[in-house]
Design a protein around this motif. Structure first.
Motif, short mmCIF file in Angstrom:
data_model
loop_
_atom_site.label_atom_id
_atom_site.label_comp_id
_atom_site.label_asym_id
_atom_site.label_seq_id
_atom_site.Cartn_x
_atom_site.Cartn_y
_atom_site.Cartn_z
N GLY A 90 0.84 -1.19 0.00
CA GLY A 90 0.00 0.00 0.00
C GLY A 90 0.88 1.23 0.00
O GLY A 90 1.95 1.25 0.62
N VAL A 91 0.45 2.28 -0.69
CA VAL A 91 1.21 3.53 -0.77
C VAL A 91 0.31 4.67 -0.33
O VAL A 91 -0.75 4.90 -0.94
CB VAL A 91 1.73 3.79 -2.20
CG1 VAL A 91 2.51 5.11 -2.25
CG2 VAL A 91 2.61 2.64 -2.69
N ASN A 92 0.70 5.36 0.73
CA ASN A 92 -0.06 6.50 1.23
C ASN A 92 0.63 7.81 0.88
O ASN A 92 1.83 7.98 1.12
CB ASN A 92 -0.23 6.41 2.75
CG ASN A 92 -1.21 5.33 3.16
OD1 ASN A 92 -2.08 4.93 2.39
ND2 ASN A 92 -1.06 4.84 4.37
N LYS A 104 -3.20 12.36 5.41
CA LYS A 104 -3.20 11.51 4.20
C LYS A 104 -4.16 12.10 3.18
O LYS A 104 -5.33 12.32 3.47
CB LYS A 104 -3.62 10.09 4.55
CG LYS A 104 -3.53 9.13 3.36
CD LYS A 104 -3.81 7.70 3.77
CE LYS A 104 -5.28 7.44 3.92
NZ LYS A 104 -5.57 6.00 4.10
N GLN A 105 -3.66 12.37 1.97
CA GLN A 105 -4.52 12.94 0.95
C GLN A 105 -4.91 11.92 -0.13
O GLN A 105 -5.74 12.21 -0.99
CB GLN A 105 -3.87 14.16 0.29
CG GLN A 105 -2.71 13.85 -0.64
CD GLN A 105 -2.29 15.08 -1.45
OE1 GLN A 105 -2.92 16.13 -1.39
NE2 GLN A 105 -1.22 14.96 -2.21
N THR A 130 4.23 15.42 0.34
CA THR A 130 5.42 15.87 1.06
C THR A 130 6.02 14.71 1.85
O THR A 130 7.12 14.82 2.38
CB THR A 130 5.06 17.01 2.04
OG1 THR A 130 4.00 16.57 2.90
CG2 THR A 130 4.60 18.24 1.28
N ASP A 131 5.29 13.61 1.91
CA ASP A 131 5.74 12.45 2.68
C ASP A 131 5.00 11.23 2.14
O ASP A 131 3.80 11.28 1.87
CB ASP A 131 5.41 12.66 4.16
CG ASP A 131 5.81 11.47 5.01
OD1 ASP A 131 4.95 10.61 5.24
OD2 ASP A 131 6.97 11.41 5.43
N VAL A 132 5.72 10.12 1.96
CA VAL A 132 5.11 8.89 1.44
C VAL A 132 5.37 7.76 2.43
O VAL A 132 6.49 7.57 2.91
CB VAL A 132 5.68 8.51 0.05
CG1 VAL A 132 5.09 7.19 -0.42
CG2 VAL A 132 5.38 9.61 -0.96
N LYS A 141 4.56 -0.71 8.43
CA LYS A 141 4.60 0.57 7.73
C LYS A 141 6.03 1.11 7.73
O LYS A 141 6.71 1.09 8.76
CB LYS A 141 3.67 1.58 8.40
CG LYS A 141 2.20 1.20 8.31
CD LYS A 141 1.32 2.26 8.94
CE LYS A 141 -0.15 1.86 8.89
NZ LYS A 141 -0.66 1.76 7.51
N LEU A 142 6.46 1.62 6.58
CA LEU A 142 7.81 2.16 6.43
C LEU A 142 7.75 3.48 5.67
O LEU A 142 6.97 3.63 4.73
CB LEU A 142 8.69 1.18 5.65
CG LEU A 142 8.99 -0.18 6.29
CD1 LEU A 142 9.68 -1.08 5.28
CD2 LEU A 142 9.84 -0.02 7.53
N PRO A 143 8.58 4.45 6.06
CA PRO A 143 8.68 5.67 5.26
C PRO A 143 9.36 5.37 3.93
O PRO A 143 10.25 4.50 3.87
CB PRO A 143 9.53 6.59 6.14
CG PRO A 143 10.33 5.67 7.00
CD PRO A 143 9.45 4.47 7.24
#
Length: 374
Positions: A90-92, A104-105, A130-132, A141-143
């Motif tokens: 998954g990509v946020n 989260k947009q 600005t952040d994923v 979950k990982l940056p």
């Protein structure tokens, strides 16, 4: 008047009541019926106990405790899900807000293609972030860091700090045929439905669609692709990724599209190498003049130049607004896409010959293609 115990003046004779004998006879009959019913109940209960079990509702059911179901053999869908599923993430897309902090947009999917943490997804999934954050199939979950992104092809490459990750195998999209089984894996509608698997067929290949100012050649499938599936995998029966799910026509059911993996591979390599895709650039903006317009205005068919970018190859070659490019690299231009296709066959630094019409006369120019970075 004669008197006896049965007669008294009126001559009415009372019949003697024989109640004691009738009562005993009735009691005997009742005892006999009760004994017979009890005996029948005991025998019936024994039979039911032996052959049936009773459930909590009191309804008797056959004894099914000893029955078993045979294990079904795995089919190709099972195998693909087990093989590719762990490599889908998954990509946020997160943004920093003034009052609410990080929010989260949007969200989508991604495909791990390198065990050291490299992931491919769609550009529009991470656009404006600005952040994923990446969520692995196990929920961790990982940056993520954006290695590179390409607006034109809707491809982006991410990197997470992890090793020995499960990897999806890329196939050959040129061998895809209409009617082949297609299996889509991704996170439709977000992480709540992570790893969802849908199945359909390849509906068409080399389908051309236009989104905003971008034109794509895509694989069409009726495998369900929904919001959140973007960036996920479209696989064949062998568990090979043949496309990256990217689009859906919302006004129709069963019309989803994927970027062919052969096209994506070239973009991924460029993004891994440079962080962007280097493309040849002419330096003009314009509109296409078709035959009807050409006849009406007394000009040739071609690309009418409306703007020339200062310092570009077209500018240095002397092209001006109002010119009409009628040929490019030996190809007569019959639609605007002809110019784009001819340009894309070249590379940055190539010098290309073009024929231009201006004020009733034709002349040739030589355009050096510069680099376009977007």
């Amino acid at each position: 008047m004669e008197f006896n115990e049965n007669n008294w003046g009126s001559g009415v004779k009372f019949v003697e009541e024989r109640r004691p004998k009738r009562f005993l006879r009735a009691v005997g009959i009742i005892l006999l019926v009760f004994f017979s019913a009890s005996l029948g109940g005991i025998l019936g209960g024994y039979y039911v106990k032996k052959n049936y079990e009773s459930n909590s509702s009191g309804i008797t059911l056959p004894n099914l405790t000893q029955q078993t179901t045979s294990a079904l053999p795995k089919n190709s869908i099972n195998k693909v899900a087990e093989l590719v599923g762990p490599a889908i993430v998954g990509v946020n897309n997160n943004v920093d807000t003034l009052f609410w902090g990080k929010q989260k947009q949007g969200s989508g999917s991604g495909i791990i293609f390198d065990k050291n943490g490299y992931i491919v997804t769609n550009y529009h999934v991470i656009e404006g972030s600005t952040d994923v954050t990446v969520t692995l199939s196990g929920g961790k979950k990982l940056p993520a860091r954006i290695i590179g992104a390409d607006y034109e092809t809707d491809i982006a490459v991410l990197k997470v700090n992890a090793t020995n990750l499960p990897v999806a195998k890329f196939g050959d999209s040129s061998s895809v045929r209409v009617g082949d089984i297609a299996i889509a894996i991704g996170n439709p509608l977000g992480e709540e439905f992570a790893g969802s698997v849908t199945m359909g067929v390849i509906s068409a290949i080399n389908r051309e669609i236009t989104v905003e100012d971008r034109k794509y050649k895509v694989i069409q499938t009726d495998a369900s692709i929904n919001q959140g599936n973007s960036g996920g995998a479209l696989c064949n029966e062998n568990g090979e990724v043949i496309g990256i799910n990217t689009l859906k026509i919302t006004s129709a059911e069963g019309m989803g599209f994927a970027i062919p993996i052969n096209e994506a591979k070239k973009i991924i390599e460029e993004l891994m190498k440079h962080g962007y895709v280097s493309r040849p650039y002419i330096g003009v903006a314009g509109t296409f003049i078709d035959e009807e317009q050409a006849k009406e205005y007394g000009v040739p068919v071609g690309v009418g130049v409306q703007e020339v970018v200062r310092g570009s190859g077209a500018d240095l070659a002397g092209i001006r607004p109002g010119d009409i490019i009628v040929e490019f690299d030996g190809k007569k231009l019959t639609k605007f896409e002809d110019l784009q296709e001819a340009k894309e066959k070249r590379k940055v630094g190539d010098i290309v010959k073009a024929k231009v019409w201006r004020d009733g006369r034709y002349f040739d120019v030589r355009i050096k293609l510069t680099e376009q970075i977007r």
